[in-house]
Design a protein around this motif. Structure first.
Motif, PDB file in Angstrom:
ATOM      1  N   VAL A   1      16.634   1.251  -7.294  1.00 46.35           N
ATOM      2  CA  VAL A   1      15.885   2.324  -7.944  1.00 46.35           C
ATOM      3  C   VAL A   1      16.057   3.638  -7.194  1.00 46.35           C
ATOM      4  O   VAL A   1      16.479   3.663  -6.046  1.00 46.35           O
ATOM      5  N   GLU A   2      15.690   4.720  -7.870  1.00 48.77           N
ATOM      6  CA  GLU A   2      15.623   6.024  -7.228  1.00 48.77           C
ATOM      7  C   GLU A   2      14.260   6.128  -6.549  1.00 48.77           C
ATOM      8  O   GLU A   2      13.248   5.729  -7.120  1.00 48.77           O
ATOM      9  N   VAL A   3      14.236   6.653  -5.330  1.00 50.60           N
ATOM     10  CA  VAL A   3      13.007   6.691  -4.528  1.00 50.60           C
ATOM     11  C   VAL A   3      12.509   8.121  -4.400  1.00 50.60           C
ATOM     12  O   VAL A   3      13.286   9.042  -4.143  1.00 50.60           O
ATOM     13  N   PHE A   4      11.192   8.288  -4.568  1.00 52.70           N
ATOM     14  CA  PHE A   4      10.552   9.589  -4.433  1.00 52.70           C
ATOM     15  C   PHE A   4       9.397   9.484  -3.452  1.00 52.70           C
ATOM     16  O   PHE A   4       8.557   8.598  -3.565  1.00 52.70           O
ATOM     17  N   ARG A   5       9.347  10.402  -2.494  1.00 52.46           N
ATOM     18  CA  ARG A   5       8.191  10.509  -1.591  1.00 52.46           C
ATOM     19  C   ARG A   5       7.104  11.247  -2.354  1.00 52.46           C
ATOM     20  O   ARG A   5       7.354  12.318  -2.905  1.00 52.46           O
TER      21      ARG A   5
ATOM     22  N   ASP B   1      15.813   3.951   2.298  1.00 53.97           N
ATOM     23  CA  ASP B   1      17.146   3.520   1.877  1.00 53.97           C
ATOM     24  C   ASP B   1      17.159   2.039   1.496  1.00 53.97           C
ATOM     25  O   ASP B   1      17.808   1.639   0.523  1.00 53.97           O
ATOM     26  N   ILE B   2      16.440   1.218   2.254  1.00 55.04           N
ATOM     27  CA  ILE B   2      16.361  -0.215   1.949  1.00 55.04           C
ATOM     28  C   ILE B   2      15.676  -0.425   0.606  1.00 55.04           C
ATOM     29  O   ILE B   2      16.134  -1.234  -0.215  1.00 55.04           O
ATOM     30  N   VAL B   3      14.589   0.291   0.358  1.00 56.64           N
ATOM     31  CA  VAL B   3      13.890   0.188  -0.930  1.00 56.64           C
ATOM     32  C   VAL B   3      14.845   0.531  -2.069  1.00 56.64           C
ATOM     33  O   VAL B   3      14.940  -0.192  -3.068  1.00 56.64           O
ATOM     34  N   ALA B   4      15.580   1.613  -1.917  1.00 58.89           N
ATOM     35  CA  ALA B   4      16.529   2.026  -2.954  1.00 58.89           C
ATOM     36  C   ALA B   4      17.600   0.963  -3.173  1.00 58.89           C
ATOM     37  O   ALA B   4      17.915   0.618  -4.322  1.00 58.89           O
ATOM     38  N   ASP B   5      18.151   0.426  -2.095  1.00 59.63           N
ATOM     39  CA  ASP B   5      19.235  -0.555  -2.199  1.00 59.63           C
ATOM     40  C   ASP B   5      18.754  -1.897  -2.755  1.00 59.63           C
ATOM     41  O   ASP B   5      19.370  -2.461  -3.657  1.00 59.63           O
ATOM     42  N   VAL B   6      17.658  -2.418  -2.208  1.00 55.24           N
ATOM     43  CA  VAL B   6      17.183  -3.746  -2.600  1.00 55.24           C
ATOM     44  C   VAL B   6      16.627  -3.735  -4.024  1.00 55.24           C
ATOM     45  O   VAL B   6      16.906  -4.633  -4.817  1.00 55.24           O
ATOM     46  N   LEU B   7      15.841  -2.706  -4.360  1.00 53.25           N
ATOM     47  CA  LEU B   7      15.242  -2.656  -5.689  1.00 53.25           C
ATOM     48  C   LEU B   7      16.163  -2.010  -6.727  1.00 53.25           C
ATOM     49  O   LEU B   7      15.915  -2.129  -7.928  1.00 53.25           O
TER      50      LEU B   7
ATOM     51  N   ASN C   1       0.814  -1.223   0.000  1.00 49.81           N
ATOM     52  CA  ASN C   1       0.000   0.000   0.000  1.00 49.81           C
ATOM     53  C   ASN C   1       0.841   1.264   0.000  1.00 49.81           C
ATOM     54  O   ASN C   1       0.355   2.328  -0.381  1.00 49.81           O
ATOM     55  N   VAL C   2       2.089   1.164   0.441  1.00 52.72           N
ATOM     56  CA  VAL C   2       2.897   2.370   0.629  1.00 52.72           C
ATOM     57  C   VAL C   2       4.079   2.477  -0.329  1.00 52.72           C
ATOM     58  O   VAL C   2       4.830   3.441  -0.283  1.00 52.72           O
ATOM     59  N   ILE C   3       4.246   1.479  -1.217  1.00 48.62           N
ATOM     60  CA  ILE C   3       5.318   1.500  -2.213  1.00 48.62           C
ATOM     61  C   ILE C   3       4.749   1.083  -3.561  1.00 48.62           C
ATOM     62  O   ILE C   3       3.996   0.112  -3.651  1.00 48.62           O
ATOM     63  N   SER C   4       5.111   1.806  -4.599  1.00 47.49           N
ATOM     64  CA  SER C   4       4.806   1.412  -5.968  1.00 47.49           C
ATOM     65  C   SER C   4       6.075   1.619  -6.774  1.00 47.49           C
ATOM     66  O   SER C   4       6.707   2.681  -6.680  1.00 47.49           O
ATOM     67  N   SER C   5       6.485   0.607  -7.560  1.00 46.45           N
ATOM     68  CA  SER C   5       7.770   0.727  -8.251  1.00 46.45           C
ATOM     69  C   SER C   5       7.762   0.039  -9.604  1.00 46.45           C
ATOM     70  O   SER C   5       6.909  -0.794  -9.887  1.00 46.45           O
ATOM     71  N   ASN C   6       8.741   0.412 -10.410  1.00 39.62           N
ATOM     72  CA  ASN C   6       9.077  -0.323 -11.623  1.00 39.62           C
ATOM     73  C   ASN C   6      10.582  -0.558 -11.599  1.00 39.62           C
ATOM     74  O   ASN C   6      11.196  -0.503 -10.532  1.00 39.62           O
ATOM     75  N   ASP C   7      11.201  -0.806 -12.751  1.00 43.08           N
ATOM     76  CA  ASP C   7      12.631  -1.097 -12.773  1.00 43.08           C
ATOM     77  C   ASP C   7      13.504   0.127 -12.547  1.00 43.08           C
ATOM     78  O   ASP C   7      14.721  -0.007 -12.371  1.00 43.08           O
ATOM     79  N   ASN C   8      12.922   1.328 -12.571  1.00 46.05           N
ATOM     80  CA  ASN C   8      13.715   2.555 -12.504  1.00 46.05           C
ATOM     81  C   ASN C   8      13.463   3.417 -11.282  1.00 46.05           C
ATOM     82  O   ASN C   8      14.393   4.050 -10.776  1.00 46.05           O
TER      83      ASN C   8
END
Length: 95
Positions: free
Chosen positions: A56-60, A48-54, A27-34
């Motif tokens: 990708v660049e993360v945007f709030r 930071d974990i989302v950025a590292d594991v996936l 519910n709190v994360i939506s992503s693609n390959d980028n």
């Protein structure tokens, strides 16, 4: 359980536990390959974990004024869908 997941998945798939108050991550994360869009109140460590594991660049971000980005949008590398109340300006920013 975490070890079982690691043993069941190919070696290239990274699994990381997240200690997060907002525990319904879909519910709190939506992503693609980028990129990944995340809830505005997500812990910085989780971001930071989302950025590292996936990788990708993360945007709030919010979608249609709602912070549950995983519930209010879906996107892939080809395109995306957003809540009907999303403004044209927000859609242009997202694209």
């Amino acid at each position: 359980e975490l070890q079982h997941l690691r043993n069941s998945l190919p070696d290239g798939v990274v699994i990381q536990r997240v200690e997060e108050r907002l525990s319904a991550l879909g519910n709190v994360i939506s992503s693609n390959d980028n990129v990944a869009l995340v809830h505005t109140d997500l812990d910085r460590e989780t971001e930071d974990i989302v950025a590292d594991v996936l990788g990708v660049e993360v945007f709030r971000q919010t979608i249609a004024g709602n912070a549950l980005v995983g519930s209010y949008c879906r996107f892939s590398n080809q395109g995306g869908m957003v809540h009907p109340r999303t403004s044209v300006e927000d859609m242009e920013e997202l694209s």
